[in-house]
Design a protein around this motif. Structure first.
Motif, PDB file in Angstrom:
ATOM      1  N   GLY B 100      31.616  41.206  14.087  1.00  0.00           N
ATOM      2  CA  GLY B 100      30.965  40.158  14.859  1.00  0.00           C
ATOM      3  C   GLY B 100      31.785  39.805  16.092  1.00  0.00           C
ATOM      4  N   ALA B 101      33.103  39.630  15.897  1.00  0.00           N
ATOM      5  CA  ALA B 101      33.973  39.282  17.022  1.00  0.00           C
ATOM      6  C   ALA B 101      33.955  40.397  18.060  1.00  0.00           C
ATOM      7  N   LEU B 102      34.003  41.632  17.589  1.00  0.00           N
ATOM      8  CA  LEU B 102      34.008  42.777  18.498  1.00  0.00           C
ATOM      9  C   LEU B 102      32.732  42.786  19.345  1.00  0.00           C
ATOM     10  N   ILE B 103      31.590  42.652  18.686  1.00  0.00           N
ATOM     11  CA  ILE B 103      30.315  42.679  19.408  1.00  0.00           C
ATOM     12  C   ILE B 103      30.227  41.491  20.364  1.00  0.00           C
ATOM     13  N   GLY B 104      30.655  40.323  19.888  1.00  0.00           N
ATOM     14  CA  GLY B 104      30.614  39.130  20.726  1.00  0.00           C
ATOM     15  C   GLY B 104      31.507  39.271  21.949  1.00  0.00           C
ATOM     16  N   PHE B 105      32.717  39.804  21.755  1.00  0.00           N
ATOM     17  CA  PHE B 105      33.653  40.008  22.866  1.00  0.00           C
ATOM     18  C   PHE B 105      33.047  40.950  23.902  1.00  0.00           C
ATOM     19  N   GLY B 108      30.004  39.295  25.646  1.00  0.00           N
ATOM     20  CA  GLY B 108      30.351  38.208  26.554  1.00  0.00           C
ATOM     21  C   GLY B 108      31.202  38.675  27.717  1.00  0.00           C
ATOM     22  N   TYR B 109      32.129  39.606  27.444  1.00  0.00           N
ATOM     23  CA  TYR B 109      33.080  39.981  28.487  1.00  0.00           C
ATOM     24  C   TYR B 109      32.448  40.894  29.521  1.00  0.00           C
ATOM     25  N   PHE B 110      31.694  41.903  29.074  1.00  0.00           N
ATOM     26  CA  PHE B 110      31.183  42.882  30.027  1.00  0.00           C
ATOM     27  C   PHE B 110      29.894  42.431  30.705  1.00  0.00           C
ATOM     28  N   GLY B 111      29.110  41.595  30.038  1.00  0.00           N
ATOM     29  CA  GLY B 111      27.891  41.065  30.647  1.00  0.00           C
ATOM     30  C   GLY B 111      26.898  42.163  31.009  1.00  0.00           C
ATOM     31  N   GLY B 112      26.007  41.851  31.932  1.00  0.00           N
ATOM     32  CA  GLY B 112      25.054  42.841  32.443  1.00  0.00           C
ATOM     33  C   GLY B 112      24.127  43.385  31.375  1.00  0.00           C
ATOM     34  N   MET B 113      23.842  44.686  31.493  1.00  0.00           N
ATOM     35  CA  MET B 113      22.902  45.327  30.581  1.00  0.00           C
ATOM     36  C   MET B 113      23.398  45.289  29.138  1.00  0.00           C
ATOM     37  N   VAL B 114      24.728  45.584  28.969  1.00  0.00           N
ATOM     38  CA  VAL B 114      25.309  45.588  27.627  1.00  0.00           C
ATOM     39  C   VAL B 114      25.025  44.247  26.955  1.00  0.00           C
ATOM     40  N   ASP B 115      25.262  43.173  27.717  1.00  0.00           N
ATOM     41  CA  ASP B 115      25.081  41.837  27.171  1.00  0.00           C
ATOM     42  C   ASP B 115      23.615  41.586  26.851  1.00  0.00           C
ATOM     43  N   VAL B 169      33.697  33.452  24.703  1.00  0.00           N
ATOM     44  CA  VAL B 169      34.227  34.351  25.728  1.00  0.00           C
ATOM     45  C   VAL B 169      33.624  34.007  27.085  1.00  0.00           C
ATOM     46  N   LEU B 170      32.329  33.696  27.093  1.00  0.00           N
ATOM     47  CA  LEU B 170      31.683  33.340  28.361  1.00  0.00           C
ATOM     48  C   LEU B 170      32.387  32.159  29.008  1.00  0.00           C
ATOM     49  N   PHE B 177      43.483  31.810  34.092  1.00  0.00           N
ATOM     50  CA  PHE B 177      44.449  32.787  33.554  1.00  0.00           C
ATOM     51  C   PHE B 177      43.822  34.152  33.348  1.00  0.00           C
ATOM     52  N   VAL B 178      42.505  34.168  33.113  1.00  0.00           N
ATOM     53  CA  VAL B 178      41.840  35.460  32.962  1.00  0.00           C
ATOM     54  C   VAL B 178      41.678  36.127  34.327  1.00  0.00           C
ATOM     55  N   GLN B 179      41.343  35.297  35.308  1.00  0.00           N
ATOM     56  CA  GLN B 179      41.227  35.831  36.668  1.00  0.00           C
ATOM     57  C   GLN B 179      42.550  36.453  37.101  1.00  0.00           C
ATOM     58  N   VAL B 180      43.652  35.730  36.813  1.00  0.00           N
ATOM     59  CA  VAL B 180      44.974  36.234  37.179  1.00  0.00           C
ATOM     60  C   VAL B 180      45.238  37.570  36.506  1.00  0.00           C
ATOM     61  N   ALA B 181      44.922  37.641  35.199  1.00  0.00           N
ATOM     62  CA  ALA B 181      45.155  38.884  34.474  1.00  0.00           C
ATOM     63  C   ALA B 181      44.352  40.022  35.093  1.00  0.00           C
ATOM     64  N   ARG B 182      43.120  39.701  35.489  1.00  0.00           N
ATOM     65  CA  ARG B 182      42.276  40.742  36.051  1.00  0.00           C
ATOM     66  C   ARG B 182      42.855  41.212  37.388  1.00  0.00           C
ATOM     67  N   LEU B 183      43.274  40.241  38.203  1.00  0.00           N
ATOM     68  CA  LEU B 183      43.826  40.592  39.515  1.00  0.00           C
ATOM     69  C   LEU B 183      45.106  41.396  39.355  1.00  0.00           C
ATOM     70  N   SER B 184      45.880  41.119  38.293  1.00  0.00           N
ATOM     71  CA  SER B 184      47.137  41.841  38.137  1.00  0.00           C
ATOM     72  C   SER B 184      46.890  43.211  37.523  1.00  0.00           C
ATOM     73  N   GLY B 185      45.637  43.598  37.352  1.00  0.00           N
ATOM     74  CA  GLY B 185      45.334  44.978  37.000  1.00  0.00           C
ATOM     75  C   GLY B 185      45.230  45.280  35.520  1.00  0.00           C
ATOM     76  N   MET B 186      45.075  44.256  34.681  1.00  0.00           N
ATOM     77  CA  MET B 186      44.886  44.541  33.259  1.00  0.00           C
ATOM     78  C   MET B 186      43.498  45.125  33.044  1.00  0.00           C
ATOM     79  N   SER B 187      43.372  45.992  32.050  1.00  0.00           N
ATOM     80  CA  SER B 187      42.054  46.555  31.771  1.00  0.00           C
ATOM     81  C   SER B 187      41.252  45.563  30.928  1.00  0.00           C
ATOM     82  N   GLY B 188      39.965  45.839  30.805  1.00  0.00           N
ATOM     83  CA  GLY B 188      39.088  44.942  30.053  1.00  0.00           C
ATOM     84  C   GLY B 188      39.571  44.708  28.633  1.00  0.00           C
ATOM     85  N   LEU B 189      39.937  45.813  27.934  1.00  0.00           N
ATOM     86  CA  LEU B 189      40.362  45.682  26.544  1.00  0.00           C
ATOM     87  C   LEU B 189      41.662  44.907  26.437  1.00  0.00           C
TER      88      LEU B 189
END
Lengths: 337, 289
Positions: B100-105, B108-115, B169-170, B177-189
């Motif tokens: 459930g957590a995996l599917i929810g993550f 929520g995280y990838f959004g778009g069609m997947v969501d 997650v939404l 802090f998530v924006q910062v992580a994204r800008l610093s080049g962390m991958s989605g996972l």
């Protein structure tokens, strides 16, 4: 416009539910190792080579095209389903599954609608009063833990206790069964009263448990609304306490309470089916139980599918009437679902 | 950083132990668990067979909770049933919460069609009474044991955690802090596991207990329908056997009452623990009373 979009979203969910559940019902017996009619064969063998055995198997193979490809089987399954053909029952061949389901439907719908409406309305009303004035009364405070304990007990466990207490120990109510043994099944006052008397305990076990839940949820909704600006303003205007509670707070709390009903419908139905089994109440739950005992797989399948589709439809109906009591959903909320 | 985390952990546990609902629930649960384990360790597995005891006796020395029509001791049965019911709950809850957590993550995280697709799936499976799918499967699988039962129940336990994780997650993913992580080049996972997960753990705990509760509930429901593990004892199977031998009408109260009471205590304790966890991790939920 926004309402149309909301309607569209709900329609997608309804169609997806119908499609997914039909597909699951079709594929589950085919995914389990062995012949899809293995249950049929084993039952026939257990009946000692019944008279109808070869005909039954032939009929099944023909209708569901078991000699053809999976895809063709699926299409013919859908085709037969669209005609309302759920196949033949095994334990009472040559009865159609749909003919066996029909007499059970009114019992289940009767029990479920009456109990759900009573507990939802009563629970919401009591919950509102206790949420609004709860702090001032010891009695109201004491209701909360009672509701909590009731809610955490499943219907069918409460059912066992109720049977023991009120049908066996103090025989106030009749023993489990739809009506008294030997009574004429006709539309007479005597028969109707007898049916109602037998329905009280099953109804009570569902009402008491779900009442606890609707009470708790309405109470916390009303409590959380207390500090809202519009309530304060209504107070400042000098409106009466009664008017603020019922005209302002209660009306707004009804919306999430109605959503709650839609969300928990599936759980209510699942629990009620088991309650029927305990009370030998002749609805769909008991029918599924006896078809499990008789290894009548087509009947299990038909009953399960019927209930899933009805729950999906009921959910859809609650969802589309919801905007009628919540004007906001017609405009701003629609996009978020 | 490490010390800060330990401190918040301590604060969390302390707060939990001060929460009355959590504490009462935990005490009931631990008492049940202790009784079950003690009972299980002190009984000889051979005494589980039918006919090991004289039949239909009320509680007495040698059979503290009485015996049933088949000559089995109720105390021996319950010491086997309670751990097995808990086992079903634990396995199913773990599977349900994890997937459930995996599917929810992901949703929520990838959004778009997947969501869009996952959201419809979650909504659909939430609205279907999962008991019905389980009936369909359990009626086909011959001779289920406790583990198989747990797997089947767990396979349908994901929608509720998925929906709630998605909502969390939404709301988290737009935080700085998530924006910062994204800008610093962390991958989605990486962001999911290193940044979002720690925020969700407390809250997943509440979800896990909830999944545990509904798995035990589902197990007892399926067993009641005669779809439980026929060769093993669970609380649901105990009730099933008692009812199929008409224990109520034969006034063998010591047969049906212990499993019924154990189930009530179990449900109540898990529900209280769930409420406590929920209140502590979501302070807004705390009642004003």
């Amino acid at each position: 416009m926004a309402y149309l979009r909301y309607l569209g979203q709900r329609l997608v969910i309804l169609v997806a539910t119908i499609f997914i559940s039909i597909t699951v019902v079709f594929f589950v017996p085919r995914m389990v190792p062995g012949h899809p009619l293995a249950a049929v064969f084993s039952k026939l063998a257990a009946m000692g080579g019944s008279l109808n055995a070869p005909e039954l198997i032939e009929e099944y193979t023909r209708i569901f095209g078991l000699d053809r490809s999976l895809w063709e089987q699926y299409v013919s399954f859908l085709r037969e389903l669209a005609r309302g053909n759920l196949g033949y029952s095994i334990s009472s061949f040559p009865s159609h599954v749909s003919d066996l389901l029909k007499p059970a439907i009114p019992w289940t719908i009767g029990l479920l609608t009456v109990t759900t409406l009573i507990s939802w309305i009563l629970g919401s009303l009591i919950g509102a009063v206790v949420g609004w004035r709860g702090q001032k009364s010891r009695f109201f405070q004491a209701l909360v833990p009672v509701a909590l304990v009731l809610y955490s007990i499943p219907y069918y466990i409460l059912a066992i206790i109720l049977i023991f207490l009120f049908a066996f120990h103090w025989p106030i109510f009749p023993l489990p069964g739809p009506y008294s043994v030997g009574i004429e099944r006709e539309l007479s006052l005597e028969f109707v009263l007898d049916v109602l008397r037998h329905a009280i305990l099953p109804a009570l076990s569902i009402i008491l448990v779900s009442l606890g839940w609707w009470f708790l949820s309405m109470r916390s909704l009303i409590t959380s609304l207390k500090g809202e600006d519009y309530i304060l303003q209504a107070e400042a205007k000098g409106l009466s306490d009664q008017r603020i509670l019922w005209g302002y707070a209660f009306r707004n709390a009804l919306l999430p309470q109605a959503t709650g009903l839609a969300i928990s419908l599936g759980h209510i139905v699942g629990g009620a089916l088991l309650t029927e089994v305990i009370f030998a109440y002749p609805g769909l739950g008991s029918l599924i139980y006896s078809s499990i005992q008789g290894k009548d797989y087509p009947l299990i399948q038909g009953g399960v599918l019927l209930i899933i589709l009805s729950v999906a439809l009921a959910n859809f109906l609650i969802d589309i009437t919801y905007p009628l009591i919540d004007p906001r959903i017609r405009t701003e909320r629609a996009g978020r679902g | 950083m490490a010390t800060a985390r330990v401190e918040t952990g301590k604060g969390y546990v302390g707060e939990l132990l001060r929460n009355r609902k959590f504490l009462i629930g935990l005490i009931i649960f631990l008492t049940l668990l202790t009784l079950a384990v003690a009972g299980n360790l002190t009984t000889d597995p051979a005494s589980r067979r039918s006919g090991s005891f004289p039949a239909r006796l009320p509680p007495g020395p040698g059979w503290p909770l009485g015996t049933d029509t088949l000559g089995r001791s109720i105390a021996v049965q319950i010491s086997e049933a309670l751990p097995k019911s808990l086992q079903v709950g634990l396995i199913a809850a773990f599977l349900g919460t994890f997937f459930g957590a995996l599917i929810g993550f992901v949703s929520g995280y990838f959004g778009g069609m997947v969501d869009a697709v996952l959201r419809v799936l979650i909504d659909v499976f939430l609205s279907i009474p999962s008991l019905l799918f389980l009936i369909l499967i359990a009626a086909l699988v011959k001779g289920v044991n406790v583990q198989a039962m747990a797997l089947i129940i767990g396979a349908f336990a994901w929608p509720s955690p998925a929906r709630q994780v998605r909502a969390q997650v939404l709301s988290l993913k737009e935080r700085a802090f998530v924006q910062v992580a994204r800008l610093s080049g962390m991958s989605g996972l990486e962001i999911i596991f290193r940044e979002l997960m720690p925020h969700m753990l407390q809250w997943l705990g509440a979800n896990f207990v909830n999944a545990f509760l509904s798995a035990v509930l589902t197990e007892s429901g399926l067993s009641l329908l005669g779809l439980g593990p026929q060769r093993e004892m669970t609380l649901g199977m105990m009730v099933y056997w008692a009812l199929s031998y008409a224990a109520i009408l034969q006034n063998l109260w010591w047969w049906w009452a212990p499993p019924v009471l154990a189930l009530i205590c179990l449900f109540l304790s898990l529900y209280l623990i769930h409420l406590g966890l929920d209140e502590v991790s979501n302070p807004r939920l705390r009642s004003q009373a």
